[in-house]
Write a protein that holds these residues in place. Structure first.
Motif, PDB file in Angstrom:
ATOM      1  N   LEU A   1     -34.560   3.301-100.962  1.00  0.00           N
ATOM      2  CA  LEU A   1     -35.448   2.758-101.983  1.00  0.00           C
ATOM      3  C   LEU A   1     -34.688   2.631-103.299  1.00  0.00           C
ATOM      4  O   LEU A   1     -34.135   3.613-103.805  1.00  0.00           O
ATOM      5  N   VAL A   2     -34.675   1.423-103.846  1.00  0.00           N
ATOM      6  CA  VAL A   2     -33.926   1.120-105.065  1.00  0.00           C
ATOM      7  C   VAL A   2     -34.920   0.801-106.178  1.00  0.00           C
ATOM      8  O   VAL A   2     -35.745  -0.097-106.041  1.00  0.00           O
ATOM      9  N   GLY A   3     -34.857   1.559-107.272  1.00  0.00           N
ATOM     10  CA  GLY A   3     -35.788   1.334-108.372  1.00  0.00           C
ATOM     11  C   GLY A   3     -37.221   1.633-107.979  1.00  0.00           C
ATOM     12  O   GLY A   3     -38.121   0.853-108.276  1.00  0.00           O
ATOM     13  N   CYS A   4     -37.433   2.780-107.355  1.00  0.00           N
ATOM     14  CA  CYS A   4     -38.757   3.117-106.818  1.00  0.00           C
ATOM     15  C   CYS A   4     -39.576   3.890-107.844  1.00  0.00           C
ATOM     16  O   CYS A   4     -39.181   4.974-108.278  1.00  0.00           O
ATOM     17  N   SER A   5     -40.727   3.364-108.200  1.00  0.00           N
ATOM     18  CA  SER A   5     -41.625   4.044-109.127  1.00  0.00           C
ATOM     19  C   SER A   5     -42.503   5.042-108.387  1.00  0.00           C
ATOM     20  O   SER A   5     -43.079   4.724-107.345  1.00  0.00           O
ATOM     21  N   GLY A   6     -42.642   6.230-108.955  1.00  0.00           N
ATOM     22  CA  GLY A   6     -43.542   7.228-108.395  1.00  0.00           C
ATOM     23  C   GLY A   6     -44.910   7.225-109.046  1.00  0.00           C
ATOM     24  O   GLY A   6     -45.747   8.056-108.704  1.00  0.00           O
ATOM     25  N   VAL A   7     -45.122   6.299-109.999  1.00  0.00           N
ATOM     26  CA  VAL A   7     -46.411   6.170-110.668  1.00  0.00           C
ATOM     27  C   VAL A   7     -47.024   4.823-110.305  1.00  0.00           C
ATOM     28  O   VAL A   7     -46.392   3.977-109.669  1.00  0.00           O
ATOM     29  N   SER A   8     -48.257   4.605-110.713  1.00  0.00           N
ATOM     30  CA  SER A   8     -48.971   3.385-110.339  1.00  0.00           C
ATOM     31  C   SER A   8     -48.351   2.159-111.008  1.00  0.00           C
ATOM     32  O   SER A   8     -47.673   2.271-112.037  1.00  0.00           O
ATOM     33  N   PRO A   9     -48.608   0.958-110.450  1.00  0.00           N
ATOM     34  CA  PRO A   9     -48.119  -0.251-111.098  1.00  0.00           C
ATOM     35  C   PRO A   9     -48.593  -0.396-112.547  1.00  0.00           C
ATOM     36  O   PRO A   9     -47.816  -0.840-113.406  1.00  0.00           O
ATOM     37  N   ALA A  10     -49.839  -0.030-112.836  1.00  0.00           N
ATOM     38  CA  ALA A  10     -50.330  -0.141-114.209  1.00  0.00           C
ATOM     39  C   ALA A  10     -49.558   0.779-115.144  1.00  0.00           C
ATOM     40  O   ALA A  10     -49.131   0.368-116.235  1.00  0.00           O
ATOM     41  N   VAL A  11     -49.354   2.018-114.727  1.00  0.00           N
ATOM     42  CA  VAL A  11     -48.602   2.968-115.555  1.00  0.00           C
ATOM     43  C   VAL A  11     -47.154   2.516-115.695  1.00  0.00           C
ATOM     44  O   VAL A  11     -46.567   2.586-116.781  1.00  0.00           O
ATOM     45  N   GLN A  12     -46.594   2.034-114.603  1.00  0.00           N
ATOM     46  CA  GLN A  12     -45.204   1.573-114.642  1.00  0.00           C
ATOM     47  C   GLN A  12     -45.040   0.402-115.610  1.00  0.00           C
ATOM     48  O   GLN A  12     -44.061   0.336-116.363  1.00  0.00           O
ATOM     49  N   MET A  13     -45.989  -0.537-115.609  1.00  0.00           N
ATOM     50  CA  MET A  13     -45.894  -1.679-116.515  1.00  0.00           C
ATOM     51  C   MET A  13     -46.121  -1.278-117.967  1.00  0.00           C
ATOM     52  O   MET A  13     -45.535  -1.863-118.885  1.00  0.00           O
ATOM     53  N   ARG A  14     -46.969  -0.282-118.207  1.00  0.00           N
ATOM     54  CA  ARG A  14     -47.107   0.223-119.578  1.00  0.00           C
ATOM     55  C   ARG A  14     -45.763   0.768-120.068  1.00  0.00           C
ATOM     56  O   ARG A  14     -45.346   0.492-121.198  1.00  0.00           O
ATOM     57  N   TYR A  15     -45.121   1.544-119.209  1.00  0.00           N
ATOM     58  CA  TYR A  15     -43.813   2.103-119.577  1.00  0.00           C
ATOM     59  C   TYR A  15     -42.791   0.986-119.774  1.00  0.00           C
ATOM     60  O   TYR A  15     -42.064   0.957-120.777  1.00  0.00           O
ATOM     61  N   GLY A  16     -42.705   0.072-118.805  1.00  0.00           N
ATOM     62  CA  GLY A  16     -41.674  -0.946-118.829  1.00  0.00           C
ATOM     63  C   GLY A  16     -41.792  -1.892-120.012  1.00  0.00           C
ATOM     64  O   GLY A  16     -40.784  -2.238-120.645  1.00  0.00           O
ATOM     65  N   THR A  17     -42.992  -2.329-120.318  1.00  0.00           N
ATOM     66  CA  THR A  17     -43.147  -3.256-121.442  1.00  0.00           C
ATOM     67  C   THR A  17     -42.903  -2.545-122.771  1.00  0.00           C
ATOM     68  O   THR A  17     -42.313  -3.131-123.694  1.00  0.00           O
ATOM     69  N   ALA A  18     -43.324  -1.286-122.887  1.00  0.00           N
ATOM     70  CA  ALA A  18     -43.025  -0.528-124.107  1.00  0.00           C
ATOM     71  C   ALA A  18     -41.509  -0.379-124.274  1.00  0.00           C
ATOM     72  O   ALA A  18     -40.975  -0.492-125.392  1.00  0.00           O
ATOM     73  N   GLU A  19     -40.812  -0.158-123.168  1.00  0.00           N
ATOM     74  CA  GLU A  19     -39.362  -0.021-123.234  1.00  0.00           C
ATOM     75  C   GLU A  19     -38.702  -1.332-123.656  1.00  0.00           C
ATOM     76  O   GLU A  19     -37.698  -1.333-124.374  1.00  0.00           O
ATOM     77  N   GLN A  20     -39.275  -2.463-123.223  1.00  0.00           N
ATOM     78  CA  GLN A  20     -38.730  -3.753-123.656  1.00  0.00           C
ATOM     79  C   GLN A  20     -38.822  -3.877-125.173  1.00  0.00           C
ATOM     80  O   GLN A  20     -37.881  -4.348-125.828  1.00  0.00           O
ATOM     81  N   LEU A  21     -39.950  -3.474-125.743  1.00  0.00           N
ATOM     82  CA  LEU A  21     -40.092  -3.553-127.195  1.00  0.00           C
ATOM     83  C   LEU A  21     -39.112  -2.611-127.888  1.00  0.00           C
ATOM     84  O   LEU A  21     -38.451  -2.992-128.861  1.00  0.00           O
ATOM     85  N   ARG A  22     -38.997  -1.389-127.391  1.00  0.00           N
ATOM     86  CA  ARG A  22     -38.072  -0.436-128.023  1.00  0.00           C
ATOM     87  C   ARG A  22     -36.645  -0.980-128.033  1.00  0.00           C
ATOM     88  O   ARG A  22     -35.945  -0.899-129.050  1.00  0.00           O
ATOM     89  N   ARG A  23     -36.226  -1.517-126.904  1.00  0.00           N
ATOM     90  CA  ARG A  23     -34.843  -1.984-126.802  1.00  0.00           C
ATOM     91  C   ARG A  23     -34.588  -3.243-127.609  1.00  0.00           C
ATOM     92  O   ARG A  23     -33.432  -3.603-127.852  1.00  0.00           O
TER      93      ARG A  23
END
Length: 292
Positions: free
Chosen positions: A120-142
């Motif tokens: 498994l490559v890039g496997c999230s252990g949290v829900s898709p909704a939680v993962q997208m909250r994290y991922g989009t926030a990280e896009q803004l930070r970066r």
């Protein structure tokens, strides 16, 4: 060789070793990489057959009416792909390789249609909704956005998720989208300019991987890019370690890689991480029966 998968006849390609078969691998798709020709899947088809591992890659079934392909449907197709692969490799162990969304589908498949191992490559252990909250926030930070913008993004995603769950009226959610669309960061929110006419198009947004991971047994290789901007790696690993107690976990952190196992966020075969190749080949060599 060309073949098909399942009752839907999904187009597939099977690459077999020229010599003895030590194992087989079915390839499952990232959300934006549904074609068997994707470079990450082609890479497996080039790398693994010389090591005695057959690779079956196929086209994911298409979206219907704007709905994402449910994970249960992806798991059904993956099970059919495993059956097809076993027709060609006999008693050799067969496993699943899944990237990003495909990692969820691979784990789900393994609980319904037992396989010998998981990669498994890039496997999230949290829900898709939680993962997208994290991922989009990280896009803004970066991209240099600060606390106020992050707070606006969090509220926007809360409202958009509420619409998908049927808890927020569409006019209210669309008004929030329209207001946010004027922000420079809006393209990084990964939300549509125009919401669907009805909620429910994001079928698996609250899918919880934990109960599925708790049912896994056997060898599992988890690969994460060290700077993955889309997966909360530590939170995901905490879920894996808490729940998947019957699995034999191996975790690899890929230096120089983000979400894909490529250097410098490359999107081609030349960018594949040599470390990823070594980790994968070494792990399969230890996991599969010896040659002959």
């Amino acid at each position: 060789m060309e073949t098909t998968v399942g009752a839907a006849g999904l187009p597939a390609v099977l690459d077999l070793p020229s010599g003895p078969v030590r194992g087989g691998l079915v390839v499952l798709h990232g959300s934006q990489a549904g074609q068997r020709s994707h470079f990450l899947y082609e890479h497996l088809a080039r790398l693994l057959p010389p090591a005695g591992v057959a690779v079956l890659r196929y086209d994911r079934r298409p979206r219907a009416d704007g709905h994402d392909v449910p994970l249960t449907d992806q798991a059904e197709d993956a099970a059919a792909a495993v059956t097809e692969l076993r027709r060609h490799v006999g008693a050799a162990p067969v496993g699943l390789w899944g990237f990003s969304q495909g990692a969820w589908a691979a784990a789900l498949t393994a609980t319904r249609h037992p396989v010998g191992f998981l990669v498994l490559v890039g496997c999230s252990g949290v829900s898709p909704a939680v993962q997208m909250r994290y991922g989009t926030a990280e896009q803004l930070r970066r991209n240099g956005y600060g606390a106020a913008d992050l707070a606006e993004l969090a509220e926007l995603r809360r409202v958009a998720e509420g619409f998908q769950r049927g808890e927020v009226p569409r006019p209210v959610a669309q008004a929030a989208i329209d207001a946010a669309a004027r922000r420079r960061w809006f393209p990084l929110a990964f939300l549509p300019d125009e919401l669907p006419a009805t909620p429910g198009t994001w079928t698996d947004m609250d899918y919880d991987p934990a109960p599925v991971l708790a049912r896994l047994t056997g060898p599992v290789l988890l690969c994460y890019g060290e700077t993955d901007a889309w997966i909360p790696i530590e939170d995901s690993l905490a879920v894996w370690r808490r729940t998947a107690r019957d699995a034999e976990l191996t975790v690899a952190r890929l230096a120089g890689c983000d979400h894909s196992p490529t250097l410098g966020e490359a999107e081609d075969l030349d960018g594949i991480s040599p470390q990823y190749e070594r980790v994968l080949l070494d792990w399969l060599d230890r996991t599969l029966p010896p040659p002959g």
